[in-house]
Design a protein around this motif. Structure first.
Motif, PDB file in Angstrom:
ATOM      1  N   ALA A  94       0.834  -1.206   0.000  1.00  0.00           N
ATOM      2  CA  ALA A  94       0.000   0.000   0.000  1.00  0.00           C
ATOM      3  C   ALA A  94       0.872   1.261   0.000  1.00  0.00           C
ATOM      4  N   SER A  95       1.929   1.243   0.768  1.00  0.00           N
ATOM      5  CA  SER A  95       2.850   2.395   0.804  1.00  0.00           C
ATOM      6  C   SER A  95       3.519   2.604  -0.547  1.00  0.00           C
ATOM      7  N   TYR A  96       3.900   1.522  -1.191  1.00  0.00           N
ATOM      8  CA  TYR A  96       4.531   1.612  -2.508  1.00  0.00           C
ATOM      9  C   TYR A  96       3.559   2.210  -3.525  1.00  0.00           C
ATOM     10  N   ARG A  97       2.302   1.735  -3.528  1.00  0.00           N
ATOM     11  CA  ARG A  97       1.311   2.268  -4.467  1.00  0.00           C
ATOM     12  C   ARG A  97       1.059   3.751  -4.218  1.00  0.00           C
ATOM     13  N   MET A  98       0.978   4.157  -2.957  1.00  0.00           N
ATOM     14  CA  MET A  98       0.744   5.564  -2.633  1.00  0.00           C
ATOM     15  C   MET A  98       1.933   6.414  -3.067  1.00  0.00           C
ATOM     16  N   ALA A  99       3.129   5.937  -2.818  1.00  0.00           N
ATOM     17  CA  ALA A  99       4.329   6.674  -3.225  1.00  0.00           C
ATOM     18  C   ALA A  99       4.383   6.809  -4.741  1.00  0.00           C
ATOM     19  N   ASP A 100       3.986   5.771  -5.447  1.00  0.00           N
ATOM     20  CA  ASP A 100       3.968   5.808  -6.904  1.00  0.00           C
ATOM     21  C   ASP A 100       2.967   6.853  -7.412  1.00  0.00           C
ATOM     22  N   LYS A 101       1.781   6.881  -6.824  1.00  0.00           N
ATOM     23  CA  LYS A 101       0.768   7.863  -7.210  1.00  0.00           C
ATOM     24  C   LYS A 101       1.246   9.292  -6.918  1.00  0.00           C
ATOM     25  N   LEU A 102       1.883   9.472  -5.787  1.00  0.00           N
ATOM     26  CA  LEU A 102       2.382  10.809  -5.445  1.00  0.00           C
ATOM     27  C   LEU A 102       3.503  11.248  -6.383  1.00  0.00           C
ATOM     28  N   THR A 103       4.333  10.327  -6.803  1.00  0.00           N
ATOM     29  CA  THR A 103       5.402  10.644  -7.748  1.00  0.00           C
ATOM     30  C   THR A 103       4.813  11.109  -9.075  1.00  0.00           C
ATOM     31  N   VAL A 104       3.786  10.433  -9.543  1.00  0.00           N
ATOM     32  CA  VAL A 104       3.115  10.829 -10.784  1.00  0.00           C
ATOM     33  C   VAL A 104       2.493  12.218 -10.626  1.00  0.00           C
ATOM     34  N   LEU A 105       1.849  12.458  -9.496  1.00  0.00           N
ATOM     35  CA  LEU A 105       1.233  13.752  -9.231  1.00  0.00           C
ATOM     36  C   LEU A 105       2.273  14.868  -9.206  1.00  0.00           C
ATOM     37  N   ILE A 106       3.374  14.641  -8.559  1.00  0.00           N
ATOM     38  CA  ILE A 106       4.439  15.645  -8.485  1.00  0.00           C
ATOM     39  C   ILE A 106       5.022  15.911  -9.871  1.00  0.00           C
ATOM     40  N   ASP A 107       5.205  14.875 -10.655  1.00  0.00           N
ATOM     41  CA  ASP A 107       5.712  15.057 -12.023  1.00  0.00           C
ATOM     42  C   ASP A 107       4.747  15.888 -12.864  1.00  0.00           C
ATOM     43  N   ARG A 108       3.458  15.616 -12.738  1.00  0.00           N
ATOM     44  CA  ARG A 108       2.454  16.395 -13.478  1.00  0.00           C
ATOM     45  C   ARG A 108       2.442  17.846 -13.019  1.00  0.00           C
ATOM     46  N   ALA A 109       2.551  18.070 -11.719  1.00  0.00           N
ATOM     47  CA  ALA A 109       2.574  19.436 -11.188  1.00  0.00           C
ATOM     48  C   ALA A 109       3.813  20.184 -11.671  1.00  0.00           C
ATOM     49  N   GLU A 110       4.937  19.510 -11.675  1.00  0.00           N
ATOM     50  CA  GLU A 110       6.177  20.130 -12.143  1.00  0.00           C
ATOM     51  C   GLU A 110       6.083  20.497 -13.625  1.00  0.00           C
ATOM     52  N   PHE A 111       5.503  19.624 -14.427  1.00  0.00           N
ATOM     53  CA  PHE A 111       5.324  19.888 -15.846  1.00  0.00           C
ATOM     54  C   PHE A 111       4.389  21.081 -16.056  1.00  0.00           C
ATOM     55  N   THR A 112       3.285  21.109 -15.324  1.00  0.00           N
ATOM     56  CA  THR A 112       2.320  22.204 -15.415  1.00  0.00           C
ATOM     57  C   THR A 112       2.976  23.526 -15.019  1.00  0.00           C
ATOM     58  N   ALA A 113       3.746  23.516 -13.947  1.00  0.00           N
ATOM     59  CA  ALA A 113       4.427  24.728 -13.486  1.00  0.00           C
ATOM     60  C   ALA A 113       5.423  25.220 -14.534  1.00  0.00           C
ATOM     61  N   ALA A 114       6.177  24.317 -15.113  1.00  0.00           N
ATOM     62  CA  ALA A 114       7.176  24.708 -16.117  1.00  0.00           C
ATOM     63  C   ALA A 114       6.508  25.340 -17.332  1.00  0.00           C
ATOM     64  N   GLN A 115       5.397  24.783 -17.766  1.00  0.00           N
ATOM     65  CA  GLN A 115       4.668  25.360 -18.903  1.00  0.00           C
ATOM     66  C   GLN A 115       4.160  26.756 -18.573  1.00  0.00           C
ATOM     67  N   GLY A 116       3.614  26.930 -17.373  1.00  0.00           N
ATOM     68  CA  GLY A 116       3.090  28.232 -16.964  1.00  0.00           C
ATOM     69  C   GLY A 116       4.193  29.262 -16.815  1.00  0.00           C
ATOM     70  N   LEU A 117       5.315  28.866 -16.255  1.00  0.00           N
ATOM     71  CA  LEU A 117       6.423  29.800 -16.058  1.00  0.00           C
ATOM     72  C   LEU A 117       6.970  30.310 -17.386  1.00  0.00           C
ATOM     73  N   GLU A 118       6.885  29.499 -18.427  1.00  0.00           N
ATOM     74  CA  GLU A 118       7.331  29.945 -19.744  1.00  0.00           C
ATOM     75  C   GLU A 118       6.499  31.115 -20.259  1.00  0.00           C
ATOM     76  N   LYS A 119       5.243  31.183 -19.852  1.00  0.00           N
ATOM     77  CA  LYS A 119       4.356  32.260 -20.294  1.00  0.00           C
ATOM     78  C   LYS A 119       4.554  33.546 -19.487  1.00  0.00           C
ATOM     79  N   CYS A 120       5.111  33.425 -18.296  1.00  0.00           N
ATOM     80  CA  CYS A 120       5.309  34.596 -17.433  1.00  0.00           C
ATOM     81  C   CYS A 120       6.443  35.463 -17.970  1.00  0.00           C
TER      82      CYS A 120
END
Length: 102
Positions: free
Chosen positions: A7-33
């Motif tokens: 269960a801990s492994y699955r949760m860590a995996d989901k959080l890693t995906v979420l963090i990667d998506r957030a980082e990608f979204t932030a990078a795209q937005g920062l390019e527009k600033c």
């Protein structure tokens, strides 16, 4: 024990995906600033995806009018959504972040 480890492994995996998506979204937005204050406020909306000019002004120790201008600029760039139904205490939403959290 194995159950909790899996269960801990699955949760860590989901959080890693979420963090990667957030980082990608932030990078795209920062390019527009265009300005450093826009980048700072945009990144702040990742912590507070539903915010107002008063909150931004207090956090960055700037005038509310400056905060409002930056938030409006970010809305103009398509990075935030401005709730124009209110006349005072207008709320700004970072729907990209809210989508990540849902």
């Amino acid at each position: 024990m194995k159950f909790f480890l899996n269960a801990s492994y699955r949760m860590a995996d989901k959080l890693t995906v979420l963090i990667d998506r957030a980082e990608f979204t932030a990078a795209q937005g920062l390019e527009k600033c265009e300005r450093p204050i826009q980048k700072d406020v945009y990144l702040y909306t990742f912590r507070e995806p539903n915010t107002t000019a008063v909150q931004v002004a207090a956090h960055f120790n700037i005038a509310a009018s400056t905060a409002r201008n930056v938030l409006n600029e970010l809305a103009g760039l398509g990075l935030l959504f401005k709730d124009s139904s209110q006349k005072r205490n207008i709320e700004y939403f970072n729907y990209d972040v809210l989508d990540l959290l849902s």
